[in-house]
Design a protein around this motif. Structure first.
Motif, PDB file in Angstrom:
ATOM      1  N   PHE A 231     -12.223  49.648  -9.989  1.00 54.43           N
ATOM      2  CA  PHE A 231     -11.719  50.594 -10.985  1.00 54.43           C
ATOM      3  C   PHE A 231     -11.130  51.841 -10.343  1.00 54.43           C
ATOM      4  N   GLY A 232     -11.638  52.192  -9.166  1.00 50.67           N
ATOM      5  CA  GLY A 232     -11.231  53.430  -8.506  1.00 50.67           C
ATOM      6  C   GLY A 232     -12.422  54.358  -8.353  1.00 50.67           C
ATOM      7  N   PHE A 233     -12.161  55.543  -7.803  1.00 55.78           N
ATOM      8  CA  PHE A 233     -13.253  56.485  -7.586  1.00 55.78           C
ATOM      9  C   PHE A 233     -13.771  57.028  -8.914  1.00 55.78           C
ATOM     10  N   PRO A 234     -15.081  57.214  -9.021  1.00 57.34           N
ATOM     11  CA  PRO A 234     -15.649  57.818 -10.229  1.00 57.34           C
ATOM     12  C   PRO A 234     -15.049  59.198 -10.491  1.00 57.34           C
ATOM     13  N   LEU A 235     -15.005  59.565 -11.765  1.00 62.92           N
ATOM     14  CA  LEU A 235     -14.347  60.810 -12.179  1.00 62.92           C
ATOM     15  C   LEU A 235     -15.281  62.016 -12.159  1.00 62.92           C
ATOM     16  N   THR A 236     -16.400  61.920 -11.492  1.00 66.06           N
ATOM     17  CA  THR A 236     -17.439  62.941 -11.578  1.00 66.06           C
ATOM     18  C   THR A 236     -16.912  64.348 -11.334  1.00 66.06           C
ATOM     19  N   GLY A 237     -16.301  64.568 -10.182  1.00 66.09           N
ATOM     20  CA  GLY A 237     -15.817  65.903  -9.836  1.00 66.09           C
ATOM     21  C   GLY A 237     -14.664  66.361 -10.712  1.00 66.09           C
ATOM     22  N   ARG A 238     -13.751  65.460 -11.016  1.00 63.52           N
ATOM     23  CA  ARG A 238     -12.617  65.814 -11.875  1.00 63.52           C
ATOM     24  C   ARG A 238     -13.090  66.163 -13.274  1.00 63.52           C
ATOM     25  N   LEU A 240     -16.004  67.518 -14.112  1.00 63.97           N
ATOM     26  CA  LEU A 240     -16.582  68.860 -14.048  1.00 63.97           C
ATOM     27  C   LEU A 240     -15.496  69.924 -14.017  1.00 63.97           C
ATOM     28  N   ALA A 241     -14.456  69.674 -13.233  1.00 71.85           N
ATOM     29  CA  ALA A 241     -13.368  70.641 -13.130  1.00 71.85           C
ATOM     30  C   ALA A 241     -12.644  70.820 -14.461  1.00 71.85           C
ATOM     31  N   ALA A 242     -12.655  69.779 -15.289  1.00 72.77           N
ATOM     32  CA  ALA A 242     -11.985  69.847 -16.593  1.00 72.77           C
ATOM     33  C   ALA A 242     -12.880  70.440 -17.681  1.00 72.77           C
ATOM     34  N   GLY A 243     -14.123  70.745 -17.332  1.00 71.00           N
ATOM     35  CA  GLY A 243     -15.023  71.327 -18.318  1.00 71.00           C
ATOM     36  C   GLY A 243     -15.962  70.346 -18.982  1.00 71.00           C
ATOM     37  N   LEU A 244     -16.035  69.117 -18.475  1.00 69.58           N
ATOM     38  CA  LEU A 244     -16.942  68.095 -19.002  1.00 69.58           C
ATOM     39  C   LEU A 244     -18.223  68.039 -18.183  1.00 69.58           C
ATOM     40  N   ARG A 245     -19.336  67.773 -18.835  1.00 68.11           N
ATOM     41  CA  ARG A 245     -20.569  67.444 -18.128  1.00 68.11           C
ATOM     42  C   ARG A 245     -20.679  65.921 -18.135  1.00 68.11           C
ATOM     43  N   PRO A 246     -20.320  65.266 -17.042  1.00 65.16           N
ATOM     44  CA  PRO A 246     -20.358  63.804 -17.038  1.00 65.16           C
ATOM     45  C   PRO A 246     -21.787  63.286 -17.100  1.00 65.16           C
ATOM     46  N   THR A 247     -21.918  62.040 -17.500  1.00 64.76           N
ATOM     47  CA  THR A 247     -23.196  61.349 -17.499  1.00 64.76           C
ATOM     48  C   THR A 247     -23.044  60.090 -16.658  1.00 64.76           C
ATOM     49  N   LEU A 248     -24.172  59.481 -16.304  1.00 69.70           N
ATOM     50  CA  LEU A 248     -24.147  58.309 -15.437  1.00 69.70           C
ATOM     51  C   LEU A 248     -24.823  57.128 -16.119  1.00 69.70           C
ATOM     52  N   SER A 249     -24.351  55.921 -15.807  1.00 67.76           N
ATOM     53  CA  SER A 249     -24.921  54.710 -16.394  1.00 67.76           C
ATOM     54  C   SER A 249     -24.855  53.556 -15.416  1.00 67.76           C
ATOM     55  N   VAL A 250     -25.693  52.548 -15.638  1.00 68.06           N
ATOM     56  CA  VAL A 250     -25.772  51.387 -14.755  1.00 68.06           C
ATOM     57  C   VAL A 250     -24.656  50.395 -15.035  1.00 68.06           C
ATOM     58  N   ASP A 251     -24.398  50.079 -16.294  1.00 69.21           N
ATOM     59  CA  ASP A 251     -23.398  49.104 -16.739  1.00 69.21           C
ATOM     60  C   ASP A 251     -23.978  47.698 -16.760  1.00 69.21           C
ATOM     61  N   ASP A 252     -23.905  46.942 -15.648  1.00 65.55           N
ATOM     62  CA  ASP A 252     -24.386  45.558 -15.717  1.00 65.55           C
ATOM     63  C   ASP A 252     -25.061  45.140 -14.418  1.00 65.55           C
ATOM     64  N   VAL A 253     -26.191  44.422 -14.567  1.00 62.63           N
ATOM     65  CA  VAL A 253     -26.978  44.063 -13.391  1.00 62.63           C
ATOM     66  C   VAL A 253     -26.548  42.777 -12.684  1.00 62.63           C
ATOM     67  N   PRO A 254     -25.660  41.938 -13.223  1.00 60.76           N
ATOM     68  CA  PRO A 254     -25.135  40.885 -12.360  1.00 60.76           C
ATOM     69  C   PRO A 254     -24.425  41.445 -11.120  1.00 60.76           C
ATOM     70  N   SER A 255     -23.911  42.666 -11.228  1.00 61.07           N
ATOM     71  CA  SER A 255     -23.113  43.238 -10.144  1.00 61.07           C
ATOM     72  C   SER A 255     -23.822  44.333  -9.365  1.00 61.07           C
ATOM     73  N   VAL A 256     -24.707  45.106 -10.004  1.00 55.53           N
ATOM     74  CA  VAL A 256     -25.309  46.261  -9.338  1.00 55.53           C
ATOM     75  C   VAL A 256     -26.789  46.350  -9.688  1.00 55.53           C
ATOM     76  N   GLY A 257     -27.489  47.247  -9.011  1.00 56.28           N
ATOM     77  CA  GLY A 257     -28.891  47.476  -9.293  1.00 56.28           C
ATOM     78  C   GLY A 257     -29.089  48.151 -10.638  1.00 56.28           C
ATOM     79  N   GLY A 258     -30.302  48.017 -11.187  1.00 55.00           N
ATOM     80  CA  GLY A 258     -30.545  48.488 -12.540  1.00 55.00           C
ATOM     81  C   GLY A 258     -31.288  49.798 -12.650  1.00 55.00           C
TER      82      GLY A 258
END
Length: 392
Positions: A231-238, A240-258
């Motif tokens: 997908f590309g780099f996460p938008l975390t820093g961008r 914040l710079a735009a005035g958003l407080r980002p949140t984080l999520s796992v998405d799906d465990v077939p691909s990543v840890g839970g």
């Protein structure tokens, strides 16, 4: 600070007390296929999970996958989780997912995904489920919308109107490519809401991020999936710079840890590698109070505050992987892992004690999940003895 002993005994000094984690985007129906997609790109995941295995899911498969997935998250300290359901087949499949969330001793949001391979009326479906989940108990309802990349603006507008009538928060996936401006298109049609969480967002412009901030919308970033699936780099820093407080999520465990410990660490490392930004406290807030706010639950959970429900986790500080703990927040982000989660409370009830979930028949559930995986794989013609590389 000494941690209270939930059993009523002597207070302990070898535990960190913190709010339970909040994961606002996870597809737990896929739990039976944990780890098989570590090498997959997003198109390969879509073919595998939606095209190959989903047609063979029966209600029992949805139930046991959802329940084990929710218990796994609870085991790793996730007291609140939004379960983004998109395995639509029948009403019985939906009901099985809801039953699983009710059977897990946790705070959960059933996010009914609309329009995923079902010819039934989306409006009638959301009204039906809303009638079942009409209270403010531990299991509540949200609506997983089709976005402007998947349907017409008229449909988005109609569904947002119905969501407001039913008093539902909404969530939708967006990833922009090339000249696409999904957020800009929604903005031009007056369809950005402070009750909507946008998932991923990779590829959208800084201007669109500011539109989300101005509208009060939320952004859920899944850094492990986004980096691994292309997908590309996460938008975390961008964000914040735009005035958003980002949140984080796992998405799906077939691909990543839970667990959200690893999710925080990936987001932290990726952003620090880009510009040196973020501090450890940011990551903890993204996965607690900021995520609770994105779910409309900030008055009940997400922080240790008098008057809120006691959604708390106690983390071991005597474990050799973190001992000695000098800076608790830095330790949680840089070295935390599910093995540290000693105790979990949801709404004041102890649901994990001494590292073990309370009153859960894990042996029986493990057997059911293995049977589910094996049956689906056989029906789909998948060999579980060799790496599975689906081709779009």
């Amino acid at each position: 600070m000494p941690a209270p002993d939930p059993s009523g005994g002597v207070a302990r000094e070898d535990r960190i007390v913190m709010p339970g984690f909040v994961d606002n985007h996870r597809h737990s129906w896929q739990t039976a296929f944990r780890g098989v997609g570590s090498d997959w790109t997003f198109p390969e995941w879509a073919v595998a999970m939606h095209g190959t295995v989903k047609p063979h899911y029966q209600p029992e498969d949805v139930y046991v996958g959802t329940l084990l997935g929710r218990l796994e998250a609870l085991h790793s300290g996730v007291t609140t989780m939004l379960d983004w359901y998109h395995v639509a087949q029948t009403h019985e499949h939906e009901d099985a997912a809801i039953a699983a969330l009710r059977d897990a001793p946790a705070r959960s949001i059933f996010c009914l995904g609309a329009g995923w391979a079902t010819p039934r009326s989306v409006d009638d479906d959301i009204r039906r489920v809303r009638a079942d989940l009409s209270g403010d108990g531990l299991v509540t309802l949200a609506w997983g919308l089709r976005g402007p990349e998947d349907t017409s603006m008229d449909t988005v507008a109609r569904e947002l109107k119905l969501a407001a009538e039913l008093d539902l928060r909404t969530s939708l996936h967006i990833v922009a490519e090339g000249t696409q401006r999904p957020v800009g298109d929604l903005h031009e049609h007056g369809l950005l809401r402070d009750t909507t969480t946008f998932v991923h967002g990779n590829g959208i412009s800084d201007e669109e991020l500011r539109m989300l901030a101005d509208a009060g919308s939320s952004l859920s970033i899944s850094p492990d999936v986004e980096l691994k699936m292309g997908f590309g780099f996460p938008l975390t820093g961008r964000a914040l710079a735009a005035g958003l407080r980002p949140t984080l999520s796992v998405d799906d465990v077939p691909s990543v840890g839970g667990d959200l410990f690893s999710t925080m660490r990936t987001a932290f490392a990726a952003q620090r590698g880009l510009d040196g930004g973020l501090r450890s406290r940011d990551l903890v807030e993204f996965t607690t109070i900021d995520a609770a706010r994105s779910c409309g639950l900030e008055s009940r959970t997400g922080s240790i505050t008098p008057g809120k429900d006691a959604d708390l986790i106690l983390l071991r500080t005597d474990d050799l992987t973190v001992f000695p703990v000098t800076d608790p927040i830095a330790t949680i982000v840089s070295a935390g892992h599910p093995g540290l989660v000693d105790t979990v409370l949801v709404a004041g009830r102890v649901v994990k004690r001494d590292g073990v979930l309370v009153d859960v028949d894990l042996a029986g559930l493990r057997t059911r999940l293995l049977n589910s995986r094996n049956r689906i794989a056989a029906a789909a013609g998948i060999s579980l003895n060799t790496p599975w590389l689906p081709r779009p």
